[in-house]
Design a protein around this motif. Structure first.
Motif, PDB file in Angstrom:
ATOM      1  N   UNK A 100       0.717  -1.312  -0.232  1.00 12.90           N
ATOM      2  CA  UNK A 100       0.124   0.090  -0.013  1.00 12.90           C
ATOM      3  C   UNK A 100       0.861   1.351  -0.059  1.00 12.90           C
ATOM      4  N   UNK A 101       2.180   1.072   0.401  1.00 15.38           N
ATOM      5  CA  UNK A 101       3.160   2.270   0.386  1.00 15.38           C
ATOM      6  C   UNK A 101       4.059   2.299  -1.050  1.00 15.38           C
ATOM      7  N   UNK A 102       3.648   3.321  -1.914  1.00 11.46           N
ATOM      8  CA  UNK A 102       4.499   3.205  -3.026  1.00 11.46           C
ATOM      9  C   UNK A 102       5.662   4.378  -2.955  1.00 11.46           C
ATOM     10  N   UNK A 103       6.726   3.758  -3.070  1.00  8.24           N
ATOM     11  CA  UNK A 103       7.904   4.752  -2.780  1.00  8.24           C
ATOM     12  C   UNK A 103       8.365   5.720  -4.046  1.00  8.24           C
ATOM     13  N   UNK A 104       8.591   7.054  -4.089  1.00  8.21           N
ATOM     14  CA  UNK A 104       9.026   7.711  -4.961  1.00  8.21           C
ATOM     15  C   UNK A 104      10.160   8.397  -4.547  1.00  8.21           C
ATOM     16  N   UNK A 105      11.475   7.693  -4.724  1.00  2.00           N
ATOM     17  CA  UNK A 105      12.727   8.356  -4.602  1.00  2.00           C
ATOM     18  C   UNK A 105      13.163   9.437  -5.363  1.00  2.00           C
ATOM     19  N   UNK A 106      13.813  10.359  -4.875  1.00  2.00           N
ATOM     20  CA  UNK A 106      14.552  11.637  -4.916  1.00  2.00           C
ATOM     21  C   UNK A 106      15.803  11.807  -5.229  1.00  2.00           C
ATOM     22  N   UNK A 107      16.631  12.357  -5.841  1.00  2.00           N
ATOM     23  CA  UNK A 107      17.912  12.662  -5.666  1.00  2.00           C
ATOM     24  C   UNK A 107      18.423  13.722  -4.739  1.00  2.00           C
ATOM     25  N   UNK A 108      17.309  14.586  -4.478  1.00  2.00           N
ATOM     26  CA  UNK A 108      17.810  15.681  -3.434  1.00  2.00           C
ATOM     27  C   UNK A 108      16.396  15.696  -2.572  1.00  2.00           C
ATOM     28  N   UNK A 109      16.866  16.586  -1.559  1.00  2.00           N
ATOM     29  CA  UNK A 109      15.729  16.833  -0.388  1.00  2.00           C
ATOM     30  C   UNK A 109      15.104  18.380  -0.623  1.00  2.00           C
ATOM     31  N   UNK A 110      14.655  18.703  -1.784  1.00  2.00           N
ATOM     32  CA  UNK A 110      14.428  20.159  -2.021  1.00  2.00           C
ATOM     33  C   UNK A 110      13.100  20.214  -2.673  1.00  2.00           C
ATOM     34  N   UNK A 111      12.651  21.507  -2.880  1.00  2.00           N
ATOM     35  CA  UNK A 111      11.331  21.911  -3.508  1.00  2.00           C
ATOM     36  C   UNK A 111      11.262  21.595  -4.751  1.00  2.00           C
TER      37      UNK A 111
END
Length: 339
Positions: free
Chosen positions: A214-225
């Protein structure tokens, strides 16, 4: 180029010895008032400023504490720096703040700079997931305290927040609001904080007897807007879009919120959003953001105090400690849809 004024110049103008000038600067009570006034007048006239680097070489101790964070563009780390500076200033020290930009190579460069400057100690939020930078820095014998990271497998002090508990708080709140499908906008997977918050989210689902699918992960390269906006665009493209999103920090959450607003998706009615850190901008967003609060100022201050304790001469033997603070859920409109 103007020649710098040295202590010998002050002694010559004041008509005293170099030792007397040194006493006026470092031990003024040992110098007669009339002589002290003459030396201070010479210092003022010449514009003499003592060399801090020379003083450190003689004393073998720096009055500078290094602080290396992941992203000074993130208000969370600004608050950490504020807390560290407050504690350092109370002890008569300054703080050299550097930004690794979540880059292991830049982190290594700054750690080398700290070693070259022989700082009193370092407060460090690691960017290098391998730990190699820390191992290389440890050889210099400069004390350091990990900030926003538990000191796993090391003997150093650390100050962190229980991110597993924080992730559970966020997703438990969404489950209680009636949601059954979720996304986790997670940031770089190599960061411990990102992994721990995901673990907490999965724990909350398990408590509610909801499967991890039920939890779909959307990774990102950075932690910004900007990374949050990109994740929001990917979220909009999903055929079976989740009804709730938990983001690894508030900047990502604000980016997701912007993407939803631009696409005409109503928050929280069509999509609930929860962030992490509770930065100042969270409450001021177009839709005030629910967030997991970290006591960032307290974290910075405690880390600095641990470093000061470790580096204080003549003190009792230092015992390394792991301080783990508790997170707190701050509920606002972004997650208050009626389901």
């Amino acid at each position: 180029m103007a020649q710098s004024v040295g202590i010998k110049d002050v002694a010559r103008v004041a008509g005293v010895s170099v030792g007397t000038v040194s006493n006026v600067i470092n031990r003024p009570d040992t110098v007669a008032a009339e002589t002290r006034a003459r030396v201070l007048s010479a210092i003022d006239r010449l514009g003499y400023v003592r060399s801090e680097s020379a003083r450190q070489l003689r004393a073998g101790r720096s009055r500078i504490m290094g602080l290396l964070v992941l992203d000074m563009g993130n208000p969370f780390f600004v608050d950490v720096a504020r807390g560290a500076e407050r504690a350092a200033r109370a002890a008569g020290l300054g703080v050299m703040v550097c930004n690794s930009a979540q880059n292991a190579s830049e982190e290594a460069d700054y750690l080398s700079l700290f070693a070259e400057q022989r700082v009193r100690g370092v407060l460090l939020t690691p960017a290098d997931a391998t730990g190699r930078n820390i191992e290389a820095f440890r050889r210099h014998g400069i004390p350091f305290v990990l900030v926003d990271r538990v000191a796993e497998g090391t003997t150093e002090c650390s100050v962190s927040v229980d991110d597993v508990a924080g992730g559970a708080l966020a997703v438990r709140h969404l489950v209680d609001a009636g949601h059954r499908s979720f996304a986790y906008v997670s940031g770089p997977p190599g960061l411990n904080q990102v992994r721990d918050r995901r673990t907490g989210a999965l724990n909350a689902l398990a408590e509610a007897r909801i499967g991890p699918q039920a939890l779909r992960e959307l990774p990102t390269e950075r932690l910004d807007v900007a990374a949050g906006r990109d994740a929001g665009a990917r979220l909009l493209g999903l055929a079976d879009r989740p009804t709730a999103v938990f983001c690894a920090n508030d900047l990502l959450a604000l980016g997701v919120l912007q993407a939803m607003y631009a696409a005409g998706v109503a928050v929280p009615d069509d999509l609930a959003i929860v962030g992490y850190d509770d930065i100042e901008f969270a409450a001021a967003a177009a839709v005030p953001l629910t967030s997991v609060r970290q006591p960032a100022v307290t974290m910075g201050a405690l880390a600095a105090e641990l470093l000061l304790e470790e580096t204080e001469t003549g003190a009792a033997p230092h015992e390394h400690r792991r301080v783990v603070l508790r997170p707190e859920l701050v509920v606002r409109r972004s997650s208050l849809s009626a389901r």
